[in-house]
Design an enzyme around this catalytic site. Structure first.
Site, short mmCIF file in Angstrom:
data_model
loop_
_atom_site.label_atom_id
_atom_site.label_comp_id
_atom_site.label_asym_id
_atom_site.label_seq_id
_atom_site.Cartn_x
_atom_site.Cartn_y
_atom_site.Cartn_z
N GLY A 1 0.82 -1.06 -0.26
CA GLY A 1 -0.10 0.16 -0.29
C GLY A 1 0.94 1.26 -0.04
N SER B 1 1.90 3.28 -2.30
CA SER B 1 1.71 4.07 -3.05
C SER B 1 1.21 5.88 -3.06
CB SER B 1 0.80 3.94 -4.66
OG SER B 1 -0.69 4.46 -4.56
N TYR C 1 -13.30 -3.67 9.23
CA TYR C 1 -12.63 -2.48 9.23
C TYR C 1 -11.13 -2.97 10.44
CZ TYR C 1 -8.34 0.99 8.70
OH TYR C 1 -7.48 1.15 8.53
N ALA D 1 -10.24 -6.35 10.92
CA ALA D 1 -9.38 -6.66 10.27
C ALA D 1 -8.16 -6.56 11.21
CB ALA D 1 -9.71 -6.48 9.06
#
Length: 238
Positions: A9, A11, A138, A141
């Site tokens: 992740g 970028s 979320y 996780a």
């Protein structure tokens, strides 16, 4: 000493800020992300991290080309849903993107780090693990990533590899703003919970991650560092 780190992740947001920070510190950074970014300071490899086979193929190629000293599992996916509206497809999507690439990356890099007797694993969790509305999937996780960190730290305790988690509070990233527009109820709710009365900057989160990747953090493992303006402590008395 210059090291080589893998960042998922990478970028934008915290991942991009971390890549710039590590590069300034003299390290080499390889990033994985679905989109391209001409401003990325290292090697950015395009891959959909939700695609298990594509991720495995990219990791196999990269571990043959680089000797990685550590990994930052930063990729994330949020699907805000109220409890009565949570559907299993969204739940599975969030779990898959937040958890599967983390395990895949660590498994791919583990043999090399073990052989060299040095390594750093940092999993990016979230303040939402302490409870947040519309974050059933979320938060679950991200809580699992904390659990990963603790279990892996115990397994790797004598190998020279440390495993920790960083738990950011509300941070000015594209992902955060996509779900909390300026002036929205969500923005106000998050801001009211931060004693410092401001959101974090990606560079501030990156600084904490960079420390855990450093030589100086060699005796820290299995920990979760909250970088949240005091939000995990409680509301300020004013």
């Amino acid at each position: 000493m210059a090291r080589t780190f893998l960042v998922t992740g990478a970028s934008k947001g915290i991942g991009l800020a971390l890549a710039h920070r590590l590069t300034r510190d003299g390290h080499k950074v390889v990033g994985l992300a679905r989109g391209a970014n001409a401003e990325f300071p290292g090697t950015l490899v395009p891959v959909d991290l939700a695609d298990t086979r594509a991720t495995d193929a990219v990791l196999a190629d990269l571990t043959g080309r680089f000797s990685f000293d550590g990994v930052v599992n930063n990729v994330g996916l949020v699907r805000p849903q109220r409890l009565g509206s949570v559907d299993l497809t969204a739940l599975e999507d969030v779990m898959r993107v937040n958890l599967h690439p983390a395990l895949q990356a660590v498994q791919a890099l583990l043999p090399g780090m073990t052989e060299r007797g040095w390594g750093r694993i940092v999993n990016i969790s979230s303040l939402t693990v302490l409870g947040a509305v519309e974050r059933t999937a979320y938060a679950a996780a991200k809580a699992a990533l904390v659990s990963f960190s603790r279990s892996w730290a115990l397994e790797l305790a004598t190998t020279g590899i440390t495993v920790n988690a960083v738990s950011p509070g509300p941070t000015e990233t594209e992902l955060f703003r996509a779900n909390n527009q300026p002036g929205s109820e969500g923005e106000g709710r998050y801001l009211s919970a931060v004693p410092m009365r401001r959101f974090g900057r990606p560079e501030e989160i990156a600084a904490a991650i960079a420390f855990l990747l450093s030589e100086d953090a060699g005796f820290i493992t299995g920990q979760t560092l909250h970088v949240d303006g005091g939000a995990s402590v409680g509301k300020a008395g004013f």
